[in-house]
Design an enzyme around this catalytic site. Structure first.
Site, PDB file in Angstrom:
ATOM      1  CG  HIS A   1      -1.941  -1.100   1.195  1.00 37.90           C
ATOM      2  ND1 HIS A   1      -2.771  -1.408   0.145  1.00 37.90           N
ATOM      3  CD2 HIS A   1      -2.161  -2.056   2.147  1.00 37.90           C
ATOM      4  CE1 HIS A   1      -3.478  -2.491   0.441  1.00 37.90           C
ATOM      5  NE2 HIS A   1      -3.127  -2.914   1.646  1.00 37.90           N
TER       6      HIS A   1
ATOM      7  CG  ASP B   1      -5.198  -6.097  -0.250  1.00 36.52           C
ATOM      8  OD1 ASP B   1      -5.172  -7.064   0.529  1.00 36.52           O
ATOM      9  OD2 ASP B   1      -5.254  -4.921   0.156  1.00 36.52           O
TER      10      ASP B   1
HETATM   11 ZN   LIG Z   1      -3.394  -6.926   2.531  1.00 34.47          ZN
END
Ligand SMILES: [Zn+2]
Length: 455
Positions: free
Chosen positions: A279, A330
């Site tokens: 991220h 994800d």
């Molecule tokens: Zn994750």
């Protein structure tokens, strides 16, 4: 060993700004042994006859794509959480509810279907950020790595490579609150016991390798970060960590430790070329400098970040600071590497109100070679001699891709346009169908098993 000659209508070769027409790709076993663009000057006199044995690949052939960040079980939440209100933290409670239904058998069935869905999208390698280690209440299974073994087996069934990023998850908050409720299944007590359990696991199969993960600075106390980082370093294994997905994590870390999550990881030796921060949506400029100077990678997960209202990470600024970018799906709100890749560019456009931040070849590199490297497979993700024989062919005659320039196909295509996938020299997907897994059927059955529809 099987040797095959493939004739790609277009192939995207490394360091090329756009695809090359008429490329002969030779593979022996799991390796690429020849890459020859058949320009008119180099075409053999008896070219047509010589190539009669070549398997034609109409469309655009790409290297194998890597999904550098996956939590396979989150796929069960697709279409169940998107209409509601709330934020990352309310979504997380719904995600925890699914974990209560998972055991090694049901996780094998679910992950096999999810990894097969990835194969259909052109993904030849996945990084599984795995923290659902133990049984209800945190009681270890008879084999304490039974869940890890299920994931490794699932990838074997689906036919893709996997890096199992065994995740250390010890606390519920930056200030060390103990794990409670569903989180108890994630915990090993402390980092030494985590290391002891992981060290007892050897993935079964050539398709799998082992790496480590620090769940986040919320989940591993500062004084134990070096234990996890040291374990990965001694084994030359990749180390991944969720980083600054939420401003609340930054605020809590500053309040408790007086530094940002990136600064804390740097203090404890957890940054470096083998580390991938997942991220990095809310880094400070100092954080970007630290990540760049240490050559730490960043895995962006744009479709998840938009779904969870996380924000937009400074992708161009990070790439320009020398940070290798990779991509992950994800939470699997979407499994489509084309969508992840173009989102990196399109999100920058929304933020800056300017176009043209990333060249298409940069986006492809993030989705292929950089992703594989982040997972420890440095010999994959390029159509180049010596690399693994992964070939992903995208049709140029679908309703989405008909008439587009080949370089633009990378921007126009979706996962549904992938017609053939070769992994380590073996055909896994042909005519858009997985050869061994009935993907929609298995997804439906496996997800019904772990959601309320089953009750
Ligand atoms: Zn994750």
């Amino acid at each position: 060993m099987t040797s095959t000659r493939w004739l790609a209508e277009y192939a995207w070769l490394p360091e090329h700004a756009e695809p090359t027409p008429d490329v002969l790709i030779e593979t022996v076993g799991d390796r690429i042994t020849g890459v020859t663009p058949l320009t008119p000057g180099s075409r053999p006199d008896a070219g047509v006859e010589v190539l009669t044995d070549a398997v034609r690949l109409p469309g655009l052939t790409l290297p194998g794509l890597a999904n550098a960040h996956s939590h396979a079980f989150h796929r069960a939440l697709r279409g169940r959480t998107h209409g509601g209100h709330g934020d990352f933290w309310t979504w997380r409670d719904q995600m925890y509810a699914v974990t209560s239904r998972l055991d090694p058998d049901s996780y094998l069935a679910l992950a096999r279907a999810v990894y097969a869905e990835m194969a259909l999208a052109g993904i030849t390698c996945v990084g599984e950020f795995h923290y659902l280690h133990h049984g209800p209440g945190g009681t270890p299974y008879a084999d304490p790595n039974a869940m890890s073994a299920a994931l490794v087996e699932a990838a074997a069934h689906a036919g893709i490579r996997l890096t199992l990023l065994d995740t250390c998850y010890l606390t519920a908050s930056v200030d060390g609150q103990p794990l409670a409720g569903p989180q108890q299944r994630f915990g090993d007590g402390d980092a030494l016991r985590w290391a002891e359990r992981v060290s007892g696991f050897t993935p079964d199969g050539e398709h799998a390798r082992l790496g480590a993960a620090i769940h986040s600075v919320r989940a591993v106390p500062a004084e134990q970060l070096a234990t996890v980082a040291g374990w990965a370093d001694r084994r030359d294994a990749p180390l991944h960590v969720h980083l600054s997905e939420q401003p609340a994590e930054n605020d809590a870390c500053r309040a408790v430790h007086g530094r940002t999550p990136t600064g804390l990881l740097a203090d404890h030796g957890a940054l470096g070329p083998a580390t991938t921060a997942v991220h990095a949506t809310h880094p400070t400029s100092g954080d970007v400098t630290l990540l760049g100077e240490s050559r730490t990678g960043v895995c962006l997960c744009p479709t998840t970040e938009r779904d969870l209202a996380d924000g937009i990470g400074p992708a161009r600024r990070m790439a320009s600071a020398g940070i290798p970018l990779s991509l992950g799906s994800d939470s699997h709100a979407v499994i489509d590497p084309f969508e992840e890749a173009r989102a990196v560019e399109l999100d920058e456009r929304l933020r800056t109100r300017r176009r043209g931040h990333f060249a298409p070849a940069e986006l492809l590199a993030a989705a292929s070679a950089a992703g594989h490297a982040a997972l420890g497979w440095t010999d994959a993700g390029r159509i180049a001699v010596g690399d693994r024989a992964d070939l992903v062919t995208v049709r140029l005659d679908s309703v989405r891709t008909a008439g587009v320039a080949p370089a633009g196909a990378w921007f126009a295509a979706s996962a549904a346009d992938v017609v053939q996938v070769v992994v380590d020299g073996r055909v896994l997907v042909r005519d858009g169908r997985h050869l061994t897994v009935d993907v929609p059927q298995e997804l439906a059955t496996a997800i019904a098993e772990v959601t309320d529809e089953h009750a």
